[in-house]
Design a protein around this motif. Sequence first.
Motif, mmCIF file in Angstrom:
data_model
loop_
_atom_site.group_PDB
_atom_site.id
_atom_site.type_symbol
_atom_site.label_atom_id
_atom_site.label_comp_id
_atom_site.label_asym_id
_atom_site.label_seq_id
_atom_site.Cartn_x
_atom_site.Cartn_y
_atom_site.Cartn_z
ATOM 1 N N ALA A 1 84.374 -4.816 127.140
ATOM 2 C CA ALA A 1 82.913 -4.685 127.090
ATOM 3 C C ALA A 1 82.366 -4.343 128.472
ATOM 4 N N ALA A 2 82.883 -5.020 129.492
ATOM 5 C CA ALA A 2 82.375 -4.780 130.852
ATOM 6 C C ALA A 2 82.653 -3.336 131.269
ATOM 7 N N ALA A 3 83.852 -2.838 130.953
ATOM 8 C CA ALA A 3 84.206 -1.457 131.315
ATOM 9 C C ALA A 3 83.323 -0.462 130.563
ATOM 10 N N MET A 4 83.090 -0.731 129.279
ATOM 11 C CA MET A 4 82.267 0.195 128.479
ATOM 12 C C MET A 4 80.822 0.210 128.980
ATOM 13 N N ILE A 5 80.311 -0.965 129.298
ATOM 14 C CA ILE A 5 78.917 -1.039 129.755
ATOM 15 C C ILE A 5 78.775 -0.346 131.113
ATOM 16 N N ARG A 6 79.796 -0.517 131.969
ATOM 17 C CA ARG A 6 79.769 0.152 133.280
ATOM 18 C C ARG A 6 79.725 1.671 133.076
ATOM 19 N N GLN A 7 80.595 2.146 132.187
ATOM 20 C CA GLN A 7 80.644 3.598 131.943
ATOM 21 C C GLN A 7 79.357 4.089 131.280
ATOM 22 N N ARG A 8 78.851 3.288 130.354
ATOM 23 C CA ARG A 8 77.581 3.651 129.701
ATOM 24 C C ARG A 8 76.486 3.825 130.759
ATOM 25 N N ASP A 9 76.402 2.844 131.666
ATOM 26 C CA ASP A 9 75.310 2.891 132.640
ATOM 27 C C ASP A 9 75.470 4.046 133.624
ATOM 28 N N GLU A 10 76.718 4.521 133.772
ATOM 29 C CA GLU A 10 76.947 5.670 134.676
ATOM 30 C C GLU A 10 76.642 7.007 134.007
ATOM 31 N N ILE A 11 77.089 7.173 132.745
ATOM 32 C CA ILE A 11 77.049 8.545 132.199
ATOM 33 C C ILE A 11 76.304 8.734 130.881
ATOM 34 N N ALA A 12 75.908 7.641 130.226
ATOM 35 C CA ALA A 12 75.418 7.805 128.839
ATOM 36 C C ALA A 12 74.113 8.593 128.777
ATOM 37 N N MET A 13 73.950 9.287 127.631
ATOM 38 C CA MET A 13 72.687 9.998 127.363
ATOM 39 C C MET A 13 71.772 9.049 126.576
ATOM 40 N N PRO A 14 70.474 9.336 126.552
ATOM 41 C CA PRO A 14 69.570 8.466 125.781
ATOM 42 C C PRO A 14 69.740 8.695 124.283
ATOM 43 N N PRO A 15 69.440 7.685 123.459
ATOM 44 C CA PRO A 15 69.560 7.862 122.000
ATOM 45 C C PRO A 15 68.628 8.945 121.475
#
Length: 245
Positions: A201-215
């Motif tokens: 979860a921590a790794a996914m959230i870190r990656q989300r906060d770095e690269i994710a697009m908005p919904p």
Amino acid sequence: MPGIQGKVVAITGASSGIGEATAAHLAERGARIVLGARREDRLDAVVDRITARGGTAVGVVVDVTRREDLRRLTDTAVERFGRLDVLVSNAGTMAVSPFDDLRQDDWDAMVSTHITGLLNGIGAALPVFRRQRSGHFVNVGSTAAHVVKSPQAVYAATKTAVKVLTEGLRQESGPDLRVTLVSPGFTHTEGVGKGAGPEVAAAMIRQRDEIAMPPSAVASAIAYAIEQPDGVDVGEIVVRPTAQA
Ligand SMILES: NC(=O)c1ccc[n+]([C@@H]2O[C@H](COP(=O)([O-])OP(=O)(O)OC[C@H]3O[C@@H](n4cnc5c(N)ncnc54)[C@H](OP(=O)(O)O)[C@@H]3O)[C@@H](O)[C@H]2O)c1
């Protein structure tokens, strides 16, 4: 009925994330929305936000793993608004983990939410669409069905099933119905890492906060498929952040 204005759109998983953004976006453009999810308080909040902006929406407590709940969702659309134009099957869970963690309840939840849940939606909406001689299935898959990354194998397998079921449904749908797969990449929602083991979860959230697009990026893709003229079927849209490998 071309465009989005006036269409009746039912959306599963509409209490947060991509489903919520899609509901808000389509309501803004004049669609009448029937929202389904399990958390009633969150559904009510989304309905209130839409209606406060002049939109039309109703919430139905739905667990997509239950056949009768999907039927209640589509029945509500028909009873309240006289028809159902689009079913967006979006409910999902991303409780990913390595196989060695043996989180079998999470495996079961992904299978039942993404596969049984999608089939329950097809079972509820198809007779309505056939009766109307029109209707549009929009199924939310994932780029995980295109590139399998550890430890997402179970999730990726269920999203591959979504892809396969969508294509099979498209082939059988005939000239009156439309069937679209929308496959998002990393999207900034509360669902990323939810229910996963702490490290994952921590790794996914870190990656989300770095690269994710908005919904809203996924909501726009769904709207694009819906707004095409009758007789034009957008088969698949893959939408991902530019930074996603
Ligand atoms: N975020 C991403 O990076 C990403 C990427 C690719 C694909 N997706 C897919 O996009 C979809 C939406 O996910 P999201 O990112 O927006 O996450 P999210 O904010 O957690 O949304 C998931 C939604 O599904 C609902 N849900 C989960 N299980 C359900 C069930 N059994 N019955 C009814 N509703 C259920 C949740 O509501 P309740 O808990 O209230 O029921 C919630 O509204 C999922 O299918 C996901 O796999 C997401």
